[in-house]
Design an enzyme around this catalytic site. Sequence first.
Site, PDB file in Angstrom:
ATOM      1  N   SER A 252     -25.860 -24.805 -16.864  1.00 39.11           N
ATOM      2  CA  SER A 252     -27.249 -24.535 -16.493  1.00 39.11           C
ATOM      3  C   SER A 252     -27.380 -24.686 -14.987  1.00 39.11           C
ATOM      4  O   SER A 252     -26.422 -25.020 -14.294  1.00 39.11           O
ATOM      5  CB  SER A 252     -28.168 -25.532 -17.184  1.00 39.11           C
ATOM      6  OG  SER A 252     -27.935 -26.810 -16.628  1.00 39.11           O
ATOM      7  N   LYS A 253     -28.603 -24.487 -14.516  1.00 39.09           N
ATOM      8  CA  LYS A 253     -28.840 -24.612 -13.077  1.00 39.09           C
ATOM      9  C   LYS A 253     -28.460 -26.001 -12.563  1.00 39.09           C
ATOM     10  O   LYS A 253     -28.127 -26.170 -11.405  1.00 39.09           O
ATOM     11  CB  LYS A 253     -30.316 -24.356 -12.781  1.00 39.09           C
ATOM     12  CG  LYS A 253     -30.643 -22.892 -12.821  1.00 39.09           C
ATOM     13  CD  LYS A 253     -32.061 -22.657 -12.351  1.00 39.09           C
ATOM     14  CE  LYS A 253     -32.554 -21.351 -12.917  1.00 39.09           C
ATOM     15  NZ  LYS A 253     -33.982 -21.227 -12.917  1.00 39.09           N
ATOM     16  N   ARG A 254     -28.561 -26.965 -13.457  1.00 39.01           N
ATOM     17  CA  ARG A 254     -28.194 -28.327 -13.072  1.00 39.01           C
ATOM     18  C   ARG A 254     -26.769 -28.405 -12.517  1.00 39.01           C
ATOM     19  O   ARG A 254     -26.449 -29.287 -11.746  1.00 39.01           O
ATOM     20  CB  ARG A 254     -28.257 -29.242 -14.299  1.00 39.01           C
ATOM     21  CG  ARG A 254     -29.566 -29.919 -14.518  1.00 39.01           C
ATOM     22  CD  ARG A 254     -29.469 -30.954 -15.619  1.00 39.01           C
ATOM     23  NE  ARG A 254     -28.777 -30.480 -16.804  1.00 39.01           N
ATOM     24  CZ  ARG A 254     -27.607 -30.947 -17.203  1.00 39.01           C
ATOM     25  NH1 ARG A 254     -26.984 -31.867 -16.509  1.00 39.01           N
ATOM     26  NH2 ARG A 254     -27.045 -30.497 -18.306  1.00 39.01           N
ATOM     27  N   HIS A 255     -25.910 -27.490 -12.960  1.00 38.74           N
ATOM     28  CA  HIS A 255     -24.513 -27.557 -12.535  1.00 38.74           C
ATOM     29  C   HIS A 255     -24.273 -26.848 -11.214  1.00 38.74           C
ATOM     30  O   HIS A 255     -23.174 -26.433 -10.914  1.00 38.74           O
ATOM     31  CB  HIS A 255     -23.603 -26.996 -13.619  1.00 38.74           C
ATOM     32  CG  HIS A 255     -23.654 -27.785 -14.877  1.00 38.74           C
ATOM     33  ND1 HIS A 255     -24.442 -27.431 -15.926  1.00 38.74           N
ATOM     34  CD2 HIS A 255     -23.045 -28.940 -15.228  1.00 38.74           C
ATOM     35  CE1 HIS A 255     -24.309 -28.327 -16.891  1.00 38.74           C
ATOM     36  NE2 HIS A 255     -23.468 -29.253 -16.487  1.00 38.74           N
ATOM     37  N   GLY A 256     -25.322 -26.702 -10.437  1.00 38.67           N
ATOM     38  CA  GLY A 256     -25.144 -26.107  -9.116  1.00 38.67           C
ATOM     39  C   GLY A 256     -25.467 -24.641  -9.127  1.00 38.67           C
ATOM     40  O   GLY A 256     -26.223 -24.159  -9.961  1.00 38.67           O
TER      41      GLY A 256
END
Length: 473
Positions: free
Chosen positions: A239-243
């Site tokens: 997800s966006k959390r992973h950069g």
Amino acid sequence: MTLRTRFAPSPTGFLHIGGARTALFCHLHARRYGGKTILRVEDTDRERSKQEAVDAILAGMHWMGLDPDEGPFYQSDNVEKHLDIAEQLLVGERAYRCYCTKEELDEMREKQRAEGLKPRYDGRCRHRTAAPAEETPHVIRFLRPKGGEVVWQDKIQGEIRVRNDELDDLILVRSDGSPTYNLAVVVDDHQMGINLVIRGEDHISNTPRQIQLFEALAWEVPEYAHMPLLHGADGGKLSKRHGAVSVLSYRDEGFLPSALNNYLVRLGWSHGDQEIFSREEMEQLFDVCEVGRSAAIFNHEKLTWINGNHIRDAEPKELLEELNYHLVKLGIEGVDQKKLLSVIPEFQERSKTMVEMATKVSFLFVDTLSGYDPAAAKKHLKISSKKPLAQLARRLESLPEWSLEGIEKVFVSVMDQFDIKMGKLAQPVRVSLTGTGTSPGIYETLQMLGREKTLSRLQAGVAYLEEKEQELS
Ligand code: GLU
């Protein structure tokens, strides 16, 4: 029969790395087997679909070299056909109008839950005799087959069986008259002659419903390959959390499209222990049936390693487009392309990303340096270097020919004259010419930079040291 496969993104955001992997697998499998790829934009959810997202997806695919053979087609352009087919199913008694109100459905589910049953539509409108007036709000539901099962041989997941009785009567048309995803996909896949559907594992639960519909319509059922999803390094769904997850943000980080494709193909697929693949090799070797079933983990370090390999192995001209892109981002425009092409080989071994390469070549294409890297200046620009630098500049000025041999001779004579070692001369020269403590070989650096810029930067280095000397005295 020609293989026809499609990539069918919903335009709710940019092309993320998981979507790009699906598009790549479709593309490679189609190339390997002489097939065609079709791009279908699934934009029927009007509220969530955005033109900017469509543009971003097309731009991402283009940059990856994954332009489709046909399309883009827009699902919303085919709504009439979707509704015609729903009508056809009604007439053939494979679908029915359901007038259940929200309250009725809630009550039904509540009761099922209380009885410990899985909540689902119980089919009470299937045989409703006294139909309310046409204009009463209603949905159209598919009359699912009774008994039996749906079976398909998934090209990645193996055989999958689902009992028809486990599925409920799927809504085909909503009460606002819009077709649902499953209806639209089946109609479009059929109409576009799709015979292989490659998509994410998150769609497995839709597949039995879609197969039921194909069969009810007496249409040929395509084959399916459901790809395992991508996970972040922490094991969670990517997800966006992973950069940075948009493919174009990988471009901005300096990755080459060939490297990103190479990296993505290895997530779930392998060919012996080979890690580095050219596009041609991928197109010749990839087969979606060989994709593994376990979730793939995204790993930034490995991507960087693959990128370094692709930069090193590329023909210089293959790097021009990306290098120019990053130079422009550094504010360097109108670069002499012949000159740029000629210097690329000096930097291929030294750059893991194209941002790094652009930064490293930039000293060659600016008129004057904007300053020195403070650490490099502190370490290498010492007052003791002032005289050797000045002398070097004088001798280089009268060098008859600007060649590597000539430059080397001048260096040797200056080192002899001041009785200093190479490092004591080369490093201050390097900082003066490039602003940093690293560059290709010092003679090559001078040769690439040319006489004029070399002399003016050496003189600027001398002036810098004179100022420093005055400050200290
Ligand atoms: N539009 C769906 C998605 O973006 C894909 C549908 C499909 O491949 O069948 O998830």
